[in-house]
Design an enzyme around this catalytic site. Structure first.
Site, PDB file in Angstrom:
ATOM      1  N   HIS A  58       0.257   9.683   4.471  1.00 18.96           N
ATOM      2  CA  HIS A  58       1.388   8.901   3.960  1.00 18.96           C
ATOM      3  C   HIS A  58       1.993   8.155   5.131  1.00 18.96           C
ATOM      4  O   HIS A  58       2.199   8.734   6.197  1.00 18.96           O
ATOM      5  CB  HIS A  58       2.424   9.840   3.326  1.00 18.96           C
ATOM      6  CG  HIS A  58       3.440   9.134   2.492  1.00 18.96           C
ATOM      7  ND1 HIS A  58       4.406   8.329   3.043  1.00 18.96           N
ATOM      8  CD2 HIS A  58       3.637   9.096   1.148  1.00 18.96           C
ATOM      9  CE1 HIS A  58       5.157   7.826   2.065  1.00 18.96           C
ATOM     10  NE2 HIS A  58       4.717   8.279   0.905  1.00 18.96           N
ATOM     11  N   ARG A  64      10.982   1.886   0.436  1.00 19.68           N
ATOM     12  CA  ARG A  64      10.463   0.518   0.483  1.00 19.68           C
ATOM     13  C   ARG A  64      10.501  -0.125  -0.894  1.00 19.68           C
ATOM     14  O   ARG A  64      10.789  -1.306  -1.026  1.00 19.68           O
ATOM     15  CB  ARG A  64       9.038   0.524   1.051  1.00 19.68           C
ATOM     16  CG  ARG A  64       9.019   0.705   2.572  1.00 19.68           C
ATOM     17  CD  ARG A  64       7.617   0.966   3.111  1.00 19.68           C
ATOM     18  NE  ARG A  64       7.171   2.319   2.765  1.00 19.68           N
ATOM     19  CZ  ARG A  64       5.936   2.626   2.405  1.00 19.68           C
ATOM     20  NH1 ARG A  64       5.015   1.699   2.338  1.00 19.68           N
ATOM     21  NH2 ARG A  64       5.626   3.875   2.108  1.00 19.68           N
TER      22      ARG A  64
END
Lengths: 266, 249, 598
Positions: free
Chosen positions: C236, C256
């Protein structure tokens, strides 16, 4: 072979592993509540002695502890009956309202009942039924007393506003009257931040969005919820307020000090 | 940079137990659980501790640190004075299994007694509509990570274990409140809240709220609203008077 | 004969995360007597860590969205290595599974008209992730848990399965121990569902919890099942990097998705420099377009900050290596300067909490420091798409421990939907399979006895080595040699080191008694950890290309002709040694192929 489990996990009154000064808060609360409520208890009986006047004669400059004065009329007929102090009016609203208030319950259960005195500190008492059994089950009347307490909010405002008017002299301004306004405001905020009111306004709904009425209630509930987060603050400030205003007005009414104001009467 | 911490950890099982002192190296940013792990890896390989995520999301590593109920993974070592002795004990309210691990099965048993969510019929298209403002209260309650610190700190069962059969505890008042306020739910759990779950035992001293690592307003938003709903139904003096009069006739 | 508990069930489900719970609910609903066995307390499984959301083409926010778009996104995100049938079933059934969660009491965030709200995530063309703030996994597991407790499922908590039992060719049950007492159990079961999650604890920097020791992968492998795609490991892009004790803890992609951007030490939004050709047509190449995309998806292409995870992780890795990293070896993730404090605290409450408490960082005022962390394994037990059946009769697998669904790289949000879609299918498959068995299996005492002896062996070794050092060394090996960027000589080195660690593990010893003894538990977990580590290292060595989560420095690009059509398969040979082979990907039908011709 097996030995008893050593002390660390002991139970019992005041048993704790806490190392901070957990007793400070309950001790302070105990002291302050005793002082303030002690004074107010004396005050409702005290219509005699060096500060026995609770009102400036001929005006509406009256300690809020004695507001409203409905009982005075009966008292006047009842010569010398000191035990029917006009202040007994508080026993139908403000006193039981505070006594059953969710914040004050927390405060006195901790500091008077020591049940528990602080978190993760052993509580006092062998068996415990809390508010599930008599007498504490009576705390459930809080909401219904809240309805009565709500009536006192406009009465205190009316009393405070009337204090700006002195018969024969007209409208004016004085420090004592300003204090009465502050007192009415604090008592109002204390009442308006009440958990029971919060439930009554909107907390009891499961659907806020369903109708125009519930949406309106949700908007008010949002405000009450914000005030409710500071219920403790309003509880203390309104209590301190009424004690100070009571003392101040008695000092003025008994001519120990002079209230700075625009009237010539006192 | 590293410092030495003085740890006093409870070691014991169902038969006996006592404090054990350890001196452990501590690095910057470490939490109590890191230090317990270091003891495990270097000094006491069989030191029992329950943990999973080490990020405050699973609620496994509950303990009493310096007597205060907390998650070990969210208690940073810089909370304490350098050189201060730090005690770590298992939760007091549950039977001890070993060291810092306790038997929390009480909570799983209580969970089974709460009637499941029972939604009303969906809309014509087979889905449901709920507005954000109607789910927000429930969402606060569903932040609960079931660390059981609120259950542990509640004096109703912490100091009076005999109340356990009659008292569900704060975690389950949160659950009950969530279901009661759920806009779709059709089940009635107020009788349960009053009687079997014993919401009346709570004297709102708010320790549950104080220890909640998820900062759920357990007392103000769940327990008191439940008490108020119970008061609506069971303690309304007018309703009570009415029922007395009518039952006499 | 050693004392042990014995239990008989139609179906046992091993693992109680999202997939295991959903499988147990389904098996039980089908009338199978069902047991759910989990290493931790119920409701603590790694699923609680999932943050961003559950991907399903509900079409609530973007009506244009449908299962075909979701299917296409998933396949492209997986670099076409996915089992197409799994990806299809997943995309088709995810919306029903999400609505089912709501019917069971889940409270998702809402749209203005009262439907389930969906958020943007990397690799998904439309805002598709149903979510609850940033704690969607908790909502999912709690909903399933609360639904399950009323369904008559027997739950065995803090109970670890060590081996599967076999009756001839068929799986017939499992051997387990209670963590609390150390006492042993034997389960006789007509069918077994594995839902044990991933292998994160083979790596030093990981977002995974202690449970992720590859148990399901290893149990299946030992029982004769095949593993596929074990080289495909997802790093990740955004894990915490500071302080050291929280290194690896996940920072949700939702940061994000909700407007956060990645920056390097020059304050540059570097993702614009790392747009691969494969995604160039659909990715914004200017800051204006990228920022405009959050509000207007019709006229702007998506921001490169939300490229699939493998791309972003490699980009961060490259920036740090080029000396443009943050002070603690990550890059900056900034949402503070882009969204209001109120918005951040409402949308990302646990992130706010996590940084505040663990790192003393206020994400509404300061940027976060983030870097890649081992997060997920796409590879796993080979299963049949419709029934989740493995290559061993009676054995089923779902969730992270099953392979194929995500290909070479998983899109964010597809994991939670995978759990409920294939959890249900595995429960269904296992219950039907169990119902077809006329007689229940009988445990073979010799087999049981042998397993018991192996489990207890570490207590007998006087001068062996403790398990903690072996695990730490394994984690270092995997992190540095089988990590985000791989090369042949490092992979060979890794295999040598793993062999040496296996040797050390045969002499592992533990101290104390059987009751809740973490040292002993780890000693047993080591077997699985070493097995999956070896599988990953060997598979990574074989695949001579870079694809999704598998990046080879010595084979930088994808090789579609040689490798794009093949799975790497791991299985146990007759002599007990690990065997590596390849097998062709299942052929996608023509009507689905058309979806990729744009």
């Amino acid at each position: 072979m097996a030995q008893a489990v050593a002390s660390p996990l002991q139970s019992g009154f005041l048993a704790t592993l806490r190392q901070d000064r957990w007793w400070v808060e309950p001790a302070l609360v105990f002291g302050s509540l005793s002082l303030f409520f002690g004074w107010l208890t004396i005050s409702i009986f005290m219509d005699f002695g060096p500060i026995g006047h609770y009102k400036v004669e001929g005006t509406h400059f009256l300690t809020p502890v004695y507001e409203p004065t409905w009982l005075s009329a009966i008292n006047a007929d009842w010569e010398g009956a000191w035990y029917l102090s006009p202040a007994f009016i508080v026993l139908v609203g403000p006193v039981p309202f505070r006594a059953t208030c969710y914040y004050y319950r927390r405060a006195y259960y901790r500091s008077y009942f020591l049940s528990p005195p602080a978190c993760a500190v052993g509580d006092l008492g062998k068996s415990y039924k809390g508010e599930s059994a008599f007498p504490l089950i009576m705390q459930n009347v809080h909401r219904y007393i809240m309805y009565v307490a709500l009536v006192f909010v406009p009465l205190l405002w009316i009393g405070a506003i009337r204090s700006f008017h002195v018969p024969g002299e007209g409208w004016g301004f004085g420090v004592g009257s300003a204090l009465l306004i502050l007192n009415a405001f604090l008592l109002m905020m204390y009442t308006f931040s009440c958990h029971s009111l919060r439930h009554f306004i909107g907390g009891g709904l499961n659907c806020f969005s369903c109708t125009a009425f519930t949406r309106a209630r949700k908007r008010v509930w949002d405000y009450v919820s914000i005030w409710n987060e500071s219920h403790r603050f309003w509880a203390w400030s309104s209590l301190l307020g009424i004690v100070l205003v009571d003392v101040y007005i008695r000092l003025v009414a008994n001519e120990h000090i002079t209230d700075p104001n625009t009237w010539s009467h006192f | 940079m590293s410092e030495t911490a003085k740890m006093r950890v409870f070691r014991g099982d169902t038969e006996s137990g006592d404090w054990q002192d350890y001196e452990v190296e501590v690095e910057e940013g470490q939490v109590v659980l890191d230090v317990i792990h270091r003891i495990q890896a270097t000094q006491a390989p069989d030191l029992a501790v329950r943990w999973n995520c080490k990020a405050g999301k699973c609620g496994s590593c509950s303990a009493e640190i310096n007597g205060e109920p907390r998650l070990m993974c969210m208690t940073r070592m810089n909370l304490f004075e350098v050189g201060e002795q730090i005690t770590v004990a298992p939760m007091k309210t549950w039977p001890l299994i070993r060291d810092l691990v306790t038997d929390v099965s009480f909570n799983y048993e209580v969970a089974k007694t709460i009637p499941a969510f029972k939604p009303r019929e969906p809309e014509a298209d087979g889905t449901y509509r709920m507005m954000q403002e109607d789910v927000e209260r429930g969402q606060e309650f569903r932040k609960c990570i079931e660390c059981f610190l609120c259950q542990n700190v509640c004096h109703v069962i912490r100091d009076h274990p005999e109340n356990k059969p009659e008292f569900a505890g704060p975690r389950f008042f949160v659950r009950l409140a969530e279901l009661e306020m759920h806009p779709l739910d059709t089940e009635d759990r107020l009788e349960l809240a009053r009687k079997d779950a014993g919401v009346g035992y709570c004297n709102i001293t708010k320790c549950c709220t104080e220890v909640c690592p998820e900062e759920i307003h357990i007392t103000d938003n769940a327990i008191i609203p439940l008490k108020e709903r119970v008061a609506d139904r069971y303690f309304d003096p007018i309703r009570w008077l009415g029922s007395k009069i009518f039952s006499r006739r | 004969m050693v004392d042990y508990e014995r239990h008989d069930y139609d179906v046992i489900v091993i693992g109680a995360g999202g997939a295991g719970l959903r499988a147990a609910i389904e098996a039980s609903a089908q009338g199978a007597r069902t047991a759910l066995i989990c290493k931790s307390l119920l409701g603590k499984a790694h699923t609680v860590m999932a943050e961003g959301g559950i991907a399903a083409a509900l079409g609530n926010v973007w009506p244009q969205d449908n299962w075909e778009v979701h299917f296409r996104d998933t396949m492209r995100g997986g670099k076409m290595l996915n089992n197409w049938r799994m990806a299809q079933l997943h995309a088709q059934e995810a919306p029903d599974r999400v609505r089912e969660l709501e019917e069971w009491g889940a409270l998702f965030d809402r749209t203005g008209d009262g439907r389930i709200l969906q958020r943007d995530f990397g690799g998904h063309r439309y805002a598709r992730l149903a979510h609850v703030g940033d704690r969607t996994g908790l909502e999912l597991i709690r909903t399933l848990q609360q639904h399950a407790v009323h369904n008559g499922i027997d739950v065995f908590m803090e109970c670890t399965v060590s081996r599967l039992l076999k009756d001839g060719n068929r799986v017939s049950g499992a051997v387990a121990y209670w963590r609390e007492s150390g006492n042993l159990l034997v389960f006789n079961a007509k069918s077994v569902v594995l839902a044990t999650g991933g292998i994160g604890k083979a790596f030093a920097v990981t977002s995974n919890s202690w449970e992720y020791t590859g148990d399901g992968h290893a149990l299946a492998y030992w029982a004769g099942a095949e593993l596929i795609d074990m080289e495909c490991v997802q790093f990740h892009p955004t894990g915490m990097v500071w302080p050291p004790s929280v290194r690896g803890i996940l920072v949700t992609e939702g940061v994000r998705g909700d407007g956060g951007t990645l920056r390097n030490s020059d304050d540059k939004r570097f993702m614009f420099d790392y747009i691969p050709d494969f995604f160039r047509a659909e990715t914004a190449d200017t800051i204006e377009e990228a920022d405009g995309w959050y509000e207007d998806k019709e006229n702007n292409r998506r921001t490169p900050d939300l490229l699939p995870r493998d791309e972003v992780a490699r980009a961060i890795n490259a920036e740090v290596k080029a000396g443009r990293g943050s002070p603690h070896g990550g890059v900056f993730l900034d949402i503070a300067s882009r969204r209001s404090t109120d918005y951040i605290r409402r949308r990302l409450p646990s992130m706010y909490h996590q940084f505040k408490q663990l790192a003393d960082v206020d994400i509404t005022a300061q940027p976060m420091e983030v870097g890649p962390t081992m997060h997920y394994i796409m590879g796993g037990i080979r299963v049949e798409a419709d029934t989740a059946a493995t290559t061993v009769p009676g054995l089923f697998a779902a969730g992270e421990c099953a392979g194929g669904m995500h290909g070479a790289n998983r899109l964010g949000g597809n994991s939670l939907s995978d759990l409920v879609v294939f959890g249900r299918r595995a429960g269904l498959g296992a219950a039907q399979d169990a119902a077809a068995q006329v007689t229940g299996p009988e445990a073979d005492d010799a087999q049981v006895e042998e397993i018991f002896a192996e489990m207890r062996a570490p207590f007998g070794r006087e001068d062996g080595e403790g398990p903690y050092d072996i695990q730490r060394d394994l984690q270092e090996t995997m992190n540095s040699l089988v990590g985000i960027i791989r090369t042949e000589h490092e992979l060979l080195q890794a295999r040598e080191q793993i062999d040496a660690l296996k040797q050390r593990a045969t002499n592992v010893s533990v101290y104390g008694h059987q009751q809740y003894n973490p040292g002993w538990h780890l000693a047993m977990d080591l077997q699985a950890l070493l097995t999956v580590s070896e599988a990953t290292a060997r598979a990574a060595n074989i695949r001579e290309e870079s694809r999704g989560g598998h990046t080879r420095d010595d084979y930088p690009g994808p090789n579609d002709t040689d490798w794009g059509t093949r799975n790497v398969v791991i299985s146990q040979g007759v002599d007990g040694a690990m065997e590596v082979s390849t097998s062709p990907l299942p052929e996608m039908p023509a009507e689905l192929k058309e979806l990729f011709e744009e």
